[in-house]
Write a protein that holds these residues in place. Sequence first.
Motif, PDB file in Angstrom:
ATOM      1  N   ALA A  87     -42.739 -39.118 102.199  1.00 34.31           N
ATOM      2  CA  ALA A  87     -43.158 -37.915 102.934  1.00 34.31           C
ATOM      3  C   ALA A  87     -42.400 -37.778 104.245  1.00 34.31           C
ATOM      4  O   ALA A  87     -42.093 -36.667 104.674  1.00 34.31           O
ATOM      5  N   TYR A  88     -42.092 -38.904 104.876  1.00 33.41           N
ATOM      6  CA  TYR A  88     -41.316 -38.824 106.118  1.00 33.41           C
ATOM      7  C   TYR A  88     -39.946 -38.198 105.856  1.00 33.41           C
ATOM      8  O   TYR A  88     -39.501 -37.322 106.606  1.00 33.41           O
ATOM      9  N   VAL A  89     -39.281 -38.607 104.793  1.00 35.37           N
ATOM     10  CA  VAL A  89     -37.969 -38.044 104.456  1.00 35.37           C
ATOM     11  C   VAL A  89     -38.106 -36.543 104.202  1.00 35.37           C
ATOM     12  O   VAL A  89     -37.298 -35.736 104.682  1.00 35.37           O
ATOM     13  N   ALA A  90     -39.154 -36.153 103.470  1.00 27.77           N
ATOM     14  CA  ALA A  90     -39.392 -34.725 103.210  1.00 27.77           C
ATOM     15  C   ALA A  90     -39.690 -33.971 104.502  1.00 27.77           C
ATOM     16  O   ALA A  90     -39.253 -32.826 104.678  1.00 27.77           O
ATOM     17  N   LEU A  91     -40.412 -34.606 105.420  1.00 24.05           N
ATOM     18  CA  LEU A  91     -40.732 -33.971 106.710  1.00 24.05           C
ATOM     19  C   LEU A  91     -39.464 -33.717 107.519  1.00 24.05           C
ATOM     20  O   LEU A  91     -39.294 -32.634 108.098  1.00 24.05           O
ATOM     21  N   VAL A  92     -38.567 -34.692 107.548  1.00 26.48           N
ATOM     22  CA  VAL A  92     -37.291 -34.501 108.257  1.00 26.48           C
ATOM     23  C   VAL A  92     -36.533 -33.326 107.648  1.00 26.48           C
ATOM     24  O   VAL A  92     -36.013 -32.465 108.374  1.00 26.48           O
ATOM     25  N   ASP A  93     -36.487 -33.274 106.319  1.00 29.03           N
ATOM     26  CA  ASP A  93     -35.805 -32.158 105.645  1.00 29.03           C
ATOM     27  C   ASP A  93     -36.471 -30.827 105.970  1.00 29.03           C
ATOM     28  O   ASP A  93     -35.791 -29.824 106.215  1.00 29.03           O
ATOM     29  N   ASN A 183     -37.405 -52.570 106.942  1.00 32.73           N
ATOM     30  CA  ASN A 183     -36.433 -52.425 105.851  1.00 32.73           C
ATOM     31  C   ASN A 183     -36.470 -51.019 105.258  1.00 32.73           C
ATOM     32  O   ASN A 183     -35.431 -50.423 104.970  1.00 32.73           O
ATOM     33  N   LEU A 184     -37.673 -50.479 105.074  1.00 33.54           N
ATOM     34  CA  LEU A 184     -37.803 -49.122 104.542  1.00 33.54           C
ATOM     35  C   LEU A 184     -37.232 -48.089 105.508  1.00 33.54           C
ATOM     36  O   LEU A 184     -36.627 -47.101 105.082  1.00 33.54           O
ATOM     37  N   THR A 185     -37.410 -48.314 106.803  1.00 36.99           N
ATOM     38  CA  THR A 185     -36.848 -47.409 107.812  1.00 36.99           C
ATOM     39  C   THR A 185     -35.330 -47.337 107.674  1.00 36.99           C
ATOM     40  O   THR A 185     -34.744 -46.250 107.752  1.00 36.99           O
ATOM     41  N   GLN A 186     -34.695 -48.471 107.447  1.00 35.95           N
ATOM     42  CA  GLN A 186     -33.242 -48.488 107.263  1.00 35.95           C
ATOM     43  C   GLN A 186     -32.838 -47.696 106.014  1.00 35.95           C
ATOM     44  O   GLN A 186     -31.851 -46.966 106.036  1.00 35.95           O
ATOM     45  N   LEU A 192     -31.231 -40.171 104.626  1.00 37.75           N
ATOM     46  CA  LEU A 192     -31.112 -38.939 105.409  1.00 37.75           C
ATOM     47  C   LEU A 192     -29.703 -38.696 105.928  1.00 37.75           C
ATOM     48  O   LEU A 192     -29.361 -37.572 106.286  1.00 37.75           O
ATOM     49  N   SER A 193     -28.868 -39.724 105.941  1.00 38.21           N
ATOM     50  CA  SER A 193     -27.498 -39.545 106.439  1.00 38.21           C
ATOM     51  C   SER A 193     -26.578 -38.958 105.379  1.00 38.21           C
ATOM     52  O   SER A 193     -25.455 -38.588 105.665  1.00 38.21           O
ATOM     53  N   LYS A 194     -27.069 -38.870 104.135  1.00 40.98           N
ATOM     54  CA  LYS A 194     -26.230 -38.337 103.036  1.00 40.98           C
ATOM     55  C   LYS A 194     -26.260 -36.842 103.000  1.00 40.98           C
ATOM     56  O   LYS A 194     -27.166 -36.180 103.352  1.00 40.98           O
TER      57      LYS A 194
END
Length: 194
Positions: A87-93, A183-186, A192-194
């Motif tokens: 969900a964090y990745v989706a939130l950033v997007d 580790n998950l944060t990395q 997100l850098s892709k």
Amino acid sequence: MPRWLVGRGEGWVTSEYAMLPRATHTRSDRESVKGKLGGRTQEISRLVGRSLRGIVDMKALGENTIVIDCDVLQADGGTRTAAITGAYVALVDAISWAKSKSIIATSSNPLTQSVAAVSVGIIDGIPTLDLCYEEDVAAQADMNIVCTGDGNFIEVQGTAEGKPFDRNLLDQLLNLGAKGCTNLTQLQIQSLSK
């Protein structure tokens, strides 16, 4: 916007969690067909929402609501923690998209941190990271750890299954969970850098 936030100049972040019918070994009915959400679904939706709101500056978000959908495609333990991390990745997007459409001011940064979550437990007396279903049902203790990118805790949910555990094991579980979240944060950063 939720009615109680209208006109306050603040935003809101929430989530909806659902397990798809074939996510587990046996098919379950969609909760929408049943006409109401189960308690587990509501509790996990709230957990994901709280975890995300813990890293969002609601004033910087403006009067916008972001709803993150968390649909479990395949369950093997840890679905709530996987939902938070994804969900964090989706939130950033979502925030990036809203900025590109000028829905959120491009000069503001609503995100104050990242967030990730992982399950930990005690299996045969040994602290274990990221429990699968078989480990989860056999664990002497089971815990969900939600951490910010800088290692602070947003939420800790844990329980002993039968036999209580001592403070030393609790500290080991917290340290293991925090390391897993790091580790998950990395991995989130790489994604997100892709």
